[in-house]
Design a protein around this motif. Structure first.
Motif, mmCIF file in Angstrom:
data_model
loop_
_atom_site.group_PDB
_atom_site.id
_atom_site.type_symbol
_atom_site.label_atom_id
_atom_site.label_comp_id
_atom_site.label_asym_id
_atom_site.label_seq_id
_atom_site.Cartn_x
_atom_site.Cartn_y
_atom_site.Cartn_z
ATOM 1 N N TYR A 1 0.827 -1.210 0.000
ATOM 2 C CA TYR A 1 0.000 0.000 0.000
ATOM 3 C C TYR A 1 0.863 1.263 0.000
ATOM 4 C CZ TYR A 1 -4.416 -2.466 0.784
ATOM 5 O OH TYR A 1 -5.532 -3.254 0.645
ATOM 6 N N ARG A 2 1.995 1.191 0.684
ATOM 7 C CA ARG A 2 2.883 2.354 0.725
ATOM 8 C C ARG A 2 3.346 2.720 -0.683
ATOM 9 N NH1 ARG A 2 5.375 4.647 4.881
ATOM 10 N NH2 ARG A 2 4.836 2.880 6.223
ATOM 11 N N MET A 3 3.665 1.712 -1.475
ATOM 12 C CA MET A 3 4.110 1.965 -2.850
ATOM 13 C C MET A 3 2.970 2.493 -3.712
ATOM 14 S SD MET A 3 6.708 -1.211 -3.533
ATOM 15 C CE MET A 3 8.003 -1.573 -2.343
ATOM 16 N N VAL A 4 1.776 1.957 -3.496
ATOM 17 C CA VAL A 4 0.611 2.450 -4.235
ATOM 18 C C VAL A 4 0.348 3.905 -3.866
ATOM 19 C CG1 VAL A 4 -1.870 2.216 -4.608
ATOM 20 C CG2 VAL A 4 -0.441 0.171 -4.462
ATOM 21 N N ALA A 5 0.388 4.213 -2.569
ATOM 22 C CA ALA A 5 0.131 5.580 -2.112
ATOM 23 C C ALA A 5 1.127 6.552 -2.730
ATOM 24 C CB ALA A 5 0.211 5.644 -0.585
#
Length: 339
Positions: free
Chosen positions: A320-324
């Motif tokens: 999710y961090r990479m998506v964000a």
């Protein structure tokens, strides 16, 4: 929590004016309002107690962090686990309402915002000005609209006919927010469900042709997700033309997740198709319906950040961090939030 609400926290931290990220950004917001399902729910589902039948309300879903707060001037999260784009009445009419265990649809959540509105601003002019300086994250919606009928045994060919209805329901919600004064809206598509350990286990096939040779994902379920996203983007493009003063951003979950699957090592992952929290290492995808994450017999991997999938249907904090970051700065949003 390991998956729910994490992406919203990361986006909000970077967007809210006065934050460290915001000082160096091209764009900042006074508030962030989020709507959606379990990909964004940070606790709304369990406000009135933890549902006994719901594993995602139990440990190990709370192993990473929890946040508390009652000041909604800087935004609020209305997302609730199990939420749909379509209304509960649609699923009831189709005889699959047993798979829909809350009525927190996109319209319901927007209604919650409208009830909160008097505490956020006083006059119509003040409200429109306030919302114009806020970021609205509208979704993800759609995943549960397909999960419910598919898990209920509805024919795949029929489920495909829901796509225009689901995409239109999301677009209608976006338009309602624009009418309230929202100008900057991020609207995510859905994930490639054919790569979920849950789907790979439930719909395991002996036919090689059912799988993509490069990714190992189930072809037709990913085609369904792709079809939904294409339809949604068309709806959003139409809204952008209708409301040229708004900034409607498409959040690309699909592209991000597929890149993790194709080249996991490039992003620091050791595996993309196995769940971190699941069936104790058994099975090709570490997923077992009788030992789901949060149930007896399930175990949690020692290094969640090396996994793309948390529990077989939601991603890990690392993913999710990479998506964000991709939504904030590119390449997973069109256009990126900060540009």
């Amino acid at each position: 929590m390991e998956h729910r609400g994490l992406l919203l926290v990361l986006v909000a931290a970077a967007c809210l004016s006065g934050g460290a990220h915001a000082r160096h950004a091209k764009k900042s917001y006074g508030a962030v309002f989020s709507f959606g399902d379990s990909l964004s729910d940070a606790g709304n589902l369990i406000v009135d107690g933890i549902p006994k039948s719901l594993t995602t309300a139990r440990r190990a879903y709370f192993m990473s962090f929890e946040a508390h707060g009652k000041d909604f001037k800087k935004g609020a999260n209305f997302a609730i686990t199990g939420a749909t784009a379509l209304e509960y009445s649609f699923f009831k009419a189709h005889g699959i309402d047993q798979r829909i265990w809350n009525t927190g649809s996109i319209n319901t959540q927007i209604g919650w915002l409208q009830k909160m509105k008097p505490s956020l601003c006083k006059s119509e002019k003040e409200c429109r000005d306030y919302f114009s300086k806020s970021l609205f994250v509208v979704g993800e919606f759609g995943g549960n609209d397909y999960n419910a009928p598919l898990f209920s045994g509805v024919a795949f060919s029929e489920v495909k006919t829901y796509v225009p209805l689901v995409a239109k329901a999301i677009a209608n919600g976006v338009e309602k927010l624009i009418e309230l004064g929202a100008t900057d809206l991020l609207v995510p598509g859905i994930l490639p469900i054919g790569c979920f350990p849950l789907y790979l286990t439930l719909y395991n096939s002996s036919k090689k042709s059912d799988y993509n040779a490069r990714t190992g994902c189930l072809r037709r379920y990913n085609r369904l997700a792709f079809h939904h996203n294409r339809e949604l983007k068309q709806q959003l493009d139409a809204l952008q033309k209708k409301y040229p003063k708004t900034k409607i951003m498409y959040g690309d979950y699909f592209k991000a997740a597929m890149q993790f699957v194709v080249s996991p090592g490039k992003f620091g992952f050791s595996t993309a198709l196995q769940a971190c929290c699941g069936a104790g290492g058994t099975g090709a995808y570490n997923f077992n319906l009788k030992k789901k994450c949060g149930e007896a017999g399930a175990s949690v991997c020692s290094n969640p950040s090396a996994y793309v999938s948390w529990d077989g249907i939601h991603m890990t904090e690392a993913a999710y961090r990479m998506v964000a970051n991709g939504w904030l700065n590119g390449p997973y949003a069109s256009p990126p939030i900060m540009k």
